[in-house]
Design an enzyme around this catalytic site. Structure first.
Site, PDB file in Angstrom:
ATOM      1  N   HIS A   1      47.489   9.288  49.854  1.00 21.85           N
ATOM      2  CA  HIS A   1      46.341   9.398  48.948  1.00 21.85           C
ATOM      3  C   HIS A   1      46.763   9.824  47.554  1.00 21.85           C
ATOM      4  O   HIS A   1      47.876  10.289  47.327  1.00 21.85           O
ATOM      5  CB  HIS A   1      45.312  10.381  49.519  1.00 21.85           C
TER       6      HIS A   1
ATOM      7  N   CYS B   1      46.931  13.338  55.364  1.00 22.40           N
ATOM      8  CA  CYS B   1      47.296  14.570  54.697  1.00 22.40           C
ATOM      9  C   CYS B   1      46.305  15.676  55.040  1.00 22.40           C
ATOM     10  O   CYS B   1      45.130  15.422  55.335  1.00 22.40           O
ATOM     11  CB  CYS B   1      47.340  14.350  53.182  1.00 22.40           C
TER      12      CYS B   1
ATOM     13  N   ARG C   1      40.199  16.688  50.914  1.00 21.41           N
ATOM     14  CA  ARG C   1      39.370  15.603  50.396  1.00 21.41           C
ATOM     15  C   ARG C   1      39.542  14.294  51.159  1.00 21.41           C
ATOM     16  O   ARG C   1      38.884  13.296  50.844  1.00 21.41           O
ATOM     17  CB  ARG C   1      39.715  15.363  48.918  1.00 21.41           C
TER      18      ARG C   1
ATOM     19  N   CYS D   1      48.300  13.838  45.502  1.00 25.94           N
ATOM     20  CA  CYS D   1      48.774  14.613  46.632  1.00 25.94           C
ATOM     21  C   CYS D   1      49.668  15.759  46.163  1.00 25.94           C
ATOM     22  O   CYS D   1      50.686  15.536  45.511  1.00 25.94           O
ATOM     23  CB  CYS D   1      49.529  13.710  47.611  1.00 25.94           C
TER      24      CYS D   1
ATOM     25  N   ASP E   1      45.079  17.613  52.985  1.00 23.05           N
ATOM     26  CA  ASP E   1      44.184  17.732  51.825  1.00 23.05           C
ATOM     27  C   ASP E   1      42.718  17.697  52.238  1.00 23.05           C
ATOM     28  O   ASP E   1      42.294  16.840  53.025  1.00 23.05           O
ATOM     29  CB  ASP E   1      44.496  16.582  50.861  1.00 23.05           C
TER      30      ASP E   1
END
Lengths: 254, 305
Positions: free
Chosen positions: A143, A83, A87, A146, A85
């Site tokens: 994850h 992703c 993190r 999300c 993202d």
């Protein structure tokens, strides 16, 4: 850049100068601490500068053997879908080093089904990784928390205004949403199931299907739970999915 | 495939970033497989947990199709190559190392991140295994929302929904990042494919995607025709970053924020042959964009080496 170099040289000076008196050493330590302390004002350019110089000093210049070889070409063993993202960078959580993983980052780490009419971006990546780079492993990592999966699960039921592009994209995992909602599951269940949908979709690419059936490529799913610091890993075979390996195992508290 | 033997110079003494090259015997078989030789597979029960002391294979607590229905009550024998279990072991060690050295050592920070992300950057980079922005620019968890695709291209707004613009929309409108950085790099296979394209009717996926960079190719062919093909590719690598920056401004919600000064757009170029990084920032002037093939105006152009 100036501060990174200065820190590097001051540290080197401290380690090399054995007869430095305490007062001088304390002053140098204080100076290094000041240089390292970020100021209140965020400077995006300085952030990039510091990051690159840190990489150059501590990695690129230290491993010429590796980087000289990489300059000539890459032969990663992995194609990774993760992703976007901030993190969940696989380079950080799974320590992929330069040269190891051809990496795609998109919303909710989705793989659309094979289509010659759209999503050529994904098609191009799979085509290049499988037919040119000849990767041996494809890993799709989902994850926790999300945002893409959340949007999928909540819209259009929440009555919100559609996005220009996001809603069209996350619909790729519609089957995951339908299955999870039917079973009374939540967002995290959907995030895991969406990984399996993506793994299934990978097999709709003819060259992926061929390589997988000839045992030249392994398909794996992963799930990074950053709330609890746990990683799950499983393998998709043609006829079944393996039970996940849980890392660390639940009984070993870490 | 390059198999790199660990040498003393390549082993890091720094425990926080272990750079030791983890070579397993399976890699040698791996390369043989590629040349078409047949490797004998080993039959083993997947549930054999002797190699993972203390680990029991558990099905996910939520039964959601992670395990398919078995045809009988007996566990099916699963054919596993030696590569498969070595790889699982490798992934396990990598994650445990991250958890020990980074996650647990910064637990409060990771717990805060678990509640929500507020990255200051959207980074658009290439999928190339050598150019991960987390590695080369040191972005830590929480700092950069990341898109990686072939040749770090940004298709224009009018091209319709795509993987890349879904991420643009989320990062700019939902996360409200303050900076977008598009990073190109040396020896880019995607740009090379763009520069090598003929006008064929049947395009491969790669060609269908890299054609998003066609304006960069046109400019390069016009401006750098006397240079060698390799040099032209290098020019195109940098020019396509600029074209991507212009394409970013075709998105109304991006142009609006740039105009207001609450979003900055930057270009970058990583040369991994001599390890340099070039960076520049788009100097937004509405006039510039009215020219169809106008050059973009930049400021703060820096090269680090």
């Amino acid at each position: 850049m100036a501060s990174q170099l200065a820190i590097h040289r001051l540290n080197k000076f401290l380690s090399e100068k054995e007869d430095l008196d305490e007062v001088a050493a304390a002053k140098i330590d204080k100076l290094i601490a000041e240089l390292q302390t970020p100021g209140d004002h965020f400077d995006p350019v300085q952030t990039i500068v510091n990051g690159f110089m840190d990489f150059k000093i501590h990695k690129f210049d230290k491993y010429p053997c590796l980087f000289d070889k990489l300059a000539l070409g890459q032969s990663p063993k992995f194609l990774v879908f993760a992703c976007s993202d901030s993190r969940v960078s696989p380079s950080i959580i799974l320590n992929f080093k330069p040269g190891e993983a051809f990496m795609v980052r998109n919303i909710a780490n989705l793989v659309p089904t094979f289509s010659q009419l759209r999503y050529s971006g994904t098609g191009a990546i799979i085509e290049y990784a499988v037919t040119q780079l000849k990767v041996e492993n494809i890993l799709v990592i989902g994850h926790s928390k999300c945002g893409g999966i959340q949007r999928l699960m909540e819209h259009p039921e929440d009555g919100s205004v559609p996005f220009d592009f996001i809603d069209d994209w996350v619909k790729i995992a519609q089957d995951a949403k339908d299955k999870v909602k039917a079973e009374g599951g939540g967002h995290e269940a959907c995030a895991r199931e969406a990984v399996n949908v993506s793994l299934e979709n990978l097999l709709t690419y003819p060259y992926v299907h061929k390589e997988v059936s000839e045992r030249k490529i392994a398909l794996r799913g992963g799930y990074y739970d950053f709330v609890n610091g746990v990683f799950e890993l499983w393998e998709k075979h043609e006829s079944h999915i393996s039970p996940p390996m849980i890392i660390p195992p639940p009984q070993l508290k870490m | 495939m390059a198999i790199l033997p660990p040498t003393s110079s390549s082993l890091s003494k720094d425990s926080s970033y272990s750079f030791s090259l983890h070579i397993q015997s399976s890699t040698i078989f791996g390369s043989k497989l590629k040349s078409g030789e047949f490797q004998q597979t080993r039959f083993r029960l997947f549930s054999n947990s002797n190699s993972y002391p203390g680990l029991t294979i558990k099905a996910s607590r939520e039964s959601l199709g992670l395990t398919q229905e078995l045809k009988s009550n007996k566990l099916e024998r699963v054919v596993e190559t030696e590569d498969g279990s070595d790889l699982f072991e490798d992934m396990k060690h990598r994650f445990l190392s991250f958890k020990k050295h980074k996650y647990l050592e910064n637990l409060e920070h990771y717990q805060n991140l678990a509640k929500g992300q507020a990255p200051k950057f959207l980074v658009i980079g290439c999928a190339d295994s050598r150019v991960c922005p987390s590695t080369i620019l040191g972005f830590q968890p929480g700092e950069a929302f990341m898109v990686r695709n072939i040749a770090n291209l940004v298709p224009p707004f009018e091209s319709g929904p795509s993987e890349t613009n879904a991420a643009l929309e989320f990062s700019v409108n939902s996360l409200e990042v303050k900076n977008i950085l598009v990073v190109g790099h040396s020896c880019c296979g995607g740009i090379r494919a763009l520069m090598s394209m003929n006008d064929e009717i049947d395009k491969s996926f790669i060609q269908s995607w890299v054609v998003n960079g066609k304006d960069a190719r046109l400019w390069t062919k016009a401006a750098a025709s006397k240079l060698s093909f390799d040099q032209q590719c290098k020019h195109c690598e940098k020019e396509s970053v600029n074209r991507s920056l212009l394409n970013l401004l075709t998105y109304p919600w991006i142009e609006e924020k740039v105009k207001k000064g609450i979003l900055s757009v930057h270009g970058g170029y990583y040369d991994f042959v001599d390890c340099t990084f070039e960076k520049w920032t788009l100097d937004y002037k509405e006039d510039n964009l009215k020219e169809k093939n106008g050059r973009i105006s930049v400021k703060s152009h820096i090269l680090w080496s």
